[in-house]
Design an enzyme around this catalytic site. Sequence first.
Site, short mmCIF file in Angstrom:
data_model
loop_
_atom_site.label_atom_id
_atom_site.label_comp_id
_atom_site.label_asym_id
_atom_site.label_seq_id
_atom_site.Cartn_x
_atom_site.Cartn_y
_atom_site.Cartn_z
N GLU A 1 -65.36 1.23 108.14
CA GLU A 1 -65.57 0.59 109.46
C GLU A 1 -64.40 -0.30 109.84
O GLU A 1 -64.59 -1.38 110.42
CB GLU A 1 -66.85 -0.27 109.45
CG GLU A 1 -68.11 0.46 109.04
CD GLU A 1 -69.37 -0.36 109.20
OE1 GLU A 1 -69.34 -1.42 109.87
OE2 GLU A 1 -70.41 0.07 108.67
N GLU B 1 -75.04 -2.89 103.55
CA GLU B 1 -74.98 -4.35 103.39
C GLU B 1 -76.07 -4.93 102.49
O GLU B 1 -76.81 -5.83 102.90
CB GLU B 1 -75.00 -5.01 104.78
CG GLU B 1 -73.87 -4.49 105.65
CD GLU B 1 -73.75 -5.18 107.02
OE1 GLU B 1 -74.67 -5.94 107.38
OE2 GLU B 1 -72.74 -4.96 107.70
C1 XIL Z 1 -72.55 -2.77 115.13
C2 XIL Z 1 -72.26 -1.95 116.37
O1 XIL Z 1 -70.89 -1.69 116.43
C3 XIL Z 1 -72.72 -2.69 117.61
O2 XIL Z 1 -72.58 -1.86 118.76
C4 XIL Z 1 -74.16 -3.12 117.44
O3 XIL Z 1 -74.53 -3.93 118.54
C5 XIL Z 1 -74.37 -3.91 116.16
O4 XIL Z 1 -73.89 -3.14 115.06
N1 XIL Z 1 -71.52 -3.47 110.16
C6 XIL Z 1 -72.19 -2.27 110.30
C7 XIL Z 1 -72.34 -1.65 111.65
O5 XIL Z 1 -72.58 -1.67 109.29
O6 XIL Z 1 -73.52 -0.93 111.77
C8 XIL Z 1 -72.24 -2.68 112.74
O7 XIL Z 1 -72.24 -1.99 113.99
C9 XIL Z 1 -70.99 -3.51 112.55
C10 XIL Z 1 -71.05 -4.27 111.25
#
Ligand code: XIL
Length: 382
Positions: A301, A194
Site C-alpha cells: 500500500e 492490521e
Molecule cells: C483506506 C481507503 O484508501 C480509504 O478510501 C477509506 O476511506 C479508508 O481506508 N490501510 C489499509 C487500507 O489497509 O484499507 C486503507 O484504505 C488505508 C490504510
Amino acid sequence: MGGRGSAGRTGIVAALAVFAVPAVAQAQPPAAPLAPVAALRAVPQGSAIRLAAVRNDAGYRDTFLREFDSLTPENELKMGELQPHRGRFDFAAADELVRFARRNGKTVRGHTLVWGQALPLWLIDHGVTDKLGLRLPPIVLPTLPNPIGKILGDTTTLLTGWRRDDLLAVMKHHIRTVMRHYAGDVTEWDVVNEPMAAGGGLAPTVWQRFIGPDYIEQALRTARATDPRAKLFINDFDVEVPGPKLDGLVRLARDLVTSGVPLDGIGLQAHTHIDGFADEATLTRTMRRFTRLGLEVQITEMDVATSLVDVARPDRRQRQALAYGAAARACNAVRECTRFTTWGFTDAVSWLGAGASALLFDTKYRAKPAFAAVRSAFARRQ
Ligand code: XIL
C-alpha cells in the site's frame, strides 16, 4: 508484461554482479566486501483502484491499464461493503472491478477479509443482552491509531459484545462466502489486516476482543480450506522499520509458521512520508526477517506523503523519489518480494487527498520522478 525490453539491461547488471565478486587469492581481503549487485527482476507492480474512477475517468483507466500489472480494490472488498446486512452479501461493485481486471489481464489482490475497520454497523453495534433479555448500553472504545488517525485524528468505535462462538461463525462464514465467490479470480488475499498494536501485542479489534488471539489462526485455516490455491497474507502498517511492532509481527508470523498454520506472506503497507521513510538497507533487513521463516513479502500500500506544512519545499519530489526508489530496490533485491503495490497511482484519486501529493502520478496523470525511480528498480520498460 513486466520485463518487456529489459533483457539488455538485466544482462549488463548481471555482468556487473559477476565482476563485483572479489578475486580469490588476495593477500589482504578488503575490510568490507563489495555489496552484491542485485540483478533486475520483473517484479509485478500494482495499484489500489476505485470503481467510481474506473467507470468515470478514461485518463484514470488508461494510465492504470498501461502502467500496472495488478489491482487492489481500494474499498470494494471490505466487509462493510460486501456484507452490509448480516448474511446478505452485495458483490456488485467488487464484481465490476474483478471483471475489469479479467478483461484486461490484470491480477487482483483481495483486500481484506478480517480487519478491525470498515466493518458493517450490524457487527460493530451488536447488542449484548443480559439475562433478562435487556440490551446493555454500548461500550465506547477508542479505535486504533492508524494512518487515517494520524491525519484526521482518532475517531471512536462503538463496540458491544459478541459471544465467541457467534463471532467466530460470522468470521468463518464471511471468509468462506467471499473466497468462494472469487475463487480463481482473486489469487492473493490479505486474510488479516492490521492485527498488530503499536506496542507489539495484538490490536484490540472486535475479532481479538470477542474471539481471542486465535482468530488469526482460525481465519487463515478457514481461508486455506476454502481456496487452497490462493496466497494468504497478513498485512500491516508501520512495520517497515525496527521496533516493537515489527518484532511483534515477526513473533506472530514465526508462531504461525512453526505451528503449521497456513500463511504464505507478509504485506508491508509502507504508508510513509518524505521526512520519515525507511531506507533500502532497513527495508531489506525487515523483509529478510520474514523470508527467513519461509514467507513471501510484498509492498502492498505504498504512498509517500510530501510535507503538508511546507508545500513549497523545493526538494519534495526528489525526496519522494528516494523513498519510492528505496522500497522498490529492496523489493527487487529480495527474491521473495513478489509484488510492489502503491495505494492509488494518481494524486487526483488518493485517500490522502491531492494536497499530500503522495503518489507516482500527479492529478493530470503526469509521471513524477518517483515513477522513474520505481521503474528503474525493476526490469520494466520506462
Ligand atoms: C483506506 C481507503 O484508501 C480509504 O478510501 C477509506 O476511506 C479508508 O481506508 N490501510 C489499509 C487500507 O489497509 O484499507 C486503507 O484504505 C488505508 C490504510
